[in-house]
Every structure is written in C-alpha cells, then in structure tokens.
Design an enzyme around this catalytic site. Structure first.
Site, PDB file in Angstrom:
ATOM      1  N   GLY A  30      -3.794   4.710   1.785  1.00  0.00           N
ATOM      2  CA  GLY A  30      -2.469   4.106   1.752  1.00  0.00           C
ATOM      3  C   GLY A  30      -2.480   3.061   0.659  1.00  0.00           C
TER       4      GLY A  30
ATOM      5  N   ALA B 289      -4.573  -1.711  -0.404  1.00  0.00           N
ATOM      6  CA  ALA B 289      -4.994  -0.324  -0.175  1.00  0.00           C
ATOM      7  C   ALA B 289      -5.789  -0.234   1.119  1.00  0.00           C
ATOM      8  CB  ALA B 289      -5.846   0.175  -1.348  1.00  0.00           C
ATOM      9  N   ASP B 290      -5.675   0.902   1.780  1.00  0.00           N
ATOM     10  CA  ASP B 290      -6.466   1.146   2.975  1.00  0.00           C
ATOM     11  C   ASP B 290      -6.864   2.612   2.990  1.00  0.00           C
ATOM     12  OD1 ASP B 290      -7.396  -0.119   5.572  1.00  0.00           O
ATOM     13  OD2 ASP B 290      -6.379   1.667   6.330  1.00  0.00           O
ATOM     14  N   THR B 291      -8.167   2.875   3.051  1.00  0.00           N
ATOM     15  CA  THR B 291      -8.649   4.255   3.012  1.00  0.00           C
ATOM     16  C   THR B 291      -9.162   4.663   4.384  1.00  0.00           C
ATOM     17  OG1 THR B 291      -9.265   4.008   0.684  1.00  0.00           O
ATOM     18  CG2 THR B 291     -10.267   5.842   1.874  1.00  0.00           C
TER      19      THR B 291
END
Lengths: 220, 220
Positions: free
Chosen positions: B131, B94-96
């Site tokens: 993401g 995950a990427d915020t």
C-alpha cells in the site's frame, strides 16, 4: 570511481559476515563465468565453487536462430571450454541475452547506441533469456534456457540520457541492469528475477540437487 | 553479526561513490518509513529525502477486509502520522504485506512459526501487496496498492530449516526476504520486483512526477 573488483570485495565482506550456509557443496563445482552477479547468486545459499571464466569467442547468432537456442548454444560452448580447463569438476556455464521480439540485443556500441536501445524497449515487453549448461565430471550434459518477460515504463528521454550518463549501461546486454540503477525503468517482470540478473537460481539449484552436487545443510 | 545500521552504512558508502543522479528532487520529500530497503530504492535514482518513520501502532486487519484495502489503510495511517510531524513536505507512506489467499501473514512469532509459514508458501503462489500513500504539502492525498504474485519452489524441509536458522526471516512479513538469501525460494514472480522488496519504485516515481515533486536531470 569503483572498479568491479572493489565493488565485489565490499559486497563479499558484508556477505561473509552476515551469511550462513543453506546448502552444502558435495562435488567440486566450477562457475564458468566471471560475472560477479552470478557468483553472488550461487554464493548466497552458501555454495563453494571455483571461478574460471570461459576463454572462447562468442560467435553471433545464426540467421533465423531462435534466441533461446542461441543462448543454450553459447552456454554450452562456454561450459565445454571450461570443462576442458577444469577436469574432475562439475562446470556451470551461462549466457544471458536480451531479445526484443526476435532481435537479439547485445551490449551497446556507444552511449548514443545505449540511448536508442533503451528507447526501443520503453513502453513494451522484451525477453531476457539465460541459457544454462551443466557438464558433470563424468561428461553428462544438462542444458536449458529460462525466459523472463520484462516490461519497461514509458520513460522520458531526459531520464534515459541521465541513466546512460551513469555508465551503468555501457557493458550490459540491452543497455540496462535490473539490479542496479536501471530498476527504475522496469514496470514489472513475469518469471525469474535472478534470471534477469544473470542466473536462474532456483532452476540451477534444482539441477545441482538432481546431480547430487549439493544438498541442504543438515540432511543425513 | 551485522546490525541493520552497519549493513546500511556499508551499502551507502558503496552507492554514494558509484551512483550518479537520474532524477532531481524539486520539493521537500519525507519517506515515512525506517526500512533501509525503501530508502535504498528511492535513493537509487538520486532522490533526496528525509527519513521519519511513523510512530503509530498498526491495528490488525478488520474481519473480511481485503488485503489490498488493509495495505492502503496502513500506508495512509502512517503517511498522515508523519505528515503531522513534518509539515511542508511531501510524505511517502508505505506498508507491505504478504497474503496467502485471503490470509494476511505478519512477521513470524518465532522460528518454529517461520518454518511453518514458509512451508505454507512452498509449491504455490502468494501475493505481496504494498500500500502506498502520498500526502503533498497542500494536503492532497494519493493512495493505491500494487500487487505482485510470487511463486515459491517446492522446498525441502531441511533447506527451510537452514534458511530460518540464518535469522533472516525473523523480522520479515511472510518469513522471507526476496532480496536476501530467501531468493532461492522464489521460482518466479509476476509484477513489480521492487514492490516485493518494499516499494513499487516505477509506480511511486510516476506519482512523484505527476505531483511535480521530481523530474529527470537535464529537463529544462
């Protein structure tokens, strides 16, 4: 198993160490609610306040009364009750309700009721409404309702049963806690998140600033 | 002052005592992120997983690349990195990111930068995009971006300075934490709250269910 008090103490211990004040408290404040969530929200910006839960009974909504009007009425009733107990302070009263269309959902009567309540909220939106009432030490009253739309996922009944078995829904209006394990039920919200937790923080702070009861640290 | 590890241990201690499982884990899972918030969210429903943070560098977005595309690319890059390290497990990456219009806001360079970043978000809406990339043990890949609109209050500069002085914004994209003291900045959101915290819980669980990696407790 934890009781509410122990949960709160640990949280408090953690918070006191890691938190610095953002706002300072200029007038004596009383939070007219025993909810640890409301207390934690107000405390998160560094406010200082006494906690005096209201002692009045909550009558059910009148037939045809709008959920927003009922929430404001309950919040004001609690705030007036506490204002009598704590003269000379600015009292904050709040009442959070869950409305599915025009039906107000209270706390579930039992676990079977909790399962049915959650099922009735799945795959659709409902409203969480917090009525807020502020009574200043000179008797001025401010009140309003803040509404947040909450959309639930289409949840498998086994998951609902397992969630109800955790006991979290037992004492919650609408039978869930968005800030707890119940988060998995929530697809999305529209509006204030803290309002769903129990107190619309930004709006209440706006009121406290307008009443000159709080101000940012460092203001001259 | 607490470090991240201590904060996490206390929270874990509290949670382990009070939490019962809602879902059970059917396949070996790896969370490819060191974020205690993501770990807490996945753990909140009772999932069991290993934590292996990705070790790859994150390149900046390409000129003209949409924030959503960049977030998915970063999540997939992390997930592939971790999948190589943890074969035979289903990896969640995950990427915020925080996007103000088409600008991607990273972590502030210093406290002056944090103040300017928060000022640029006040009185308007921005987007928080996570993401997500899931790579199953047979190599199948699922990826998507989840977007939440976040509206900030019109905040007094003294309050912004006091918030930045707490240190909370130092390591946060967009210079705030919605689940921390930064909650006072948020007027409202539209979309998933857990997505703003770092992982769109309901959506990720939907993916894990579709991959037969988790199922509700009690399912036959």
């Amino acid at each position: 198993m934890f009781n509410e008090f122990e949960t709160c103490s640990i949280r408090q211990a953690r918070d006191n160490i890691s938190k610095m004040k953002i706002y300072e408290t200029l007038k004596a404040l009383t939070l007219g609610s025993g909810s640890p969530r409301r207390s934690e929200l107000l405390g998160s910006v560094g406010l200082e306040f006494n906690i005096t839960p209201a002692t009045c009974d909550e009558p059910p909504a009148k037939r045809g009364q709008l959920p927003e009007d009922y929430a404001i009425e309950m919040a004001m009733m609690k705030a007036r009750n506490v204002a009598n107990l704590c003269p000379g302070t600015l009292v904050i009263g709040a009442d959070t309700i869950v409305a599915r269309d025009l039906d107000i959902l209270g706390k579930p009567r039992n676990r079977k009721d909790a399962i049915e309540m959650i099922k009735s909220l799945c795959g659709r939106s409902h409203k969480v409404i917090t009525g807020c009432a502020l009574i200043s030490d000179n008797g001025d009253e401010i009140s309003y309702a803040v509404t947040t739309d909450v959309e639930f996922i289409n949840c498998d009944e086994f998951a609902i049963r397992a969630y109800v078995a955790t006991g979290e829904p037992d004492d919650k209006a609408g039978a869930y806690a968005i800030q707890g394990q119940g988060a998995f039920l929530v697809k999305g919200i529209c509006g204030s998140y803290t309002n769903v937790v129990g107190l619309p923080l930004a709006r209440v702070m706006e009121s406290l600033i307008s009443l000159k009861a709080i101000s940012p640290i460092g203001t001259e």
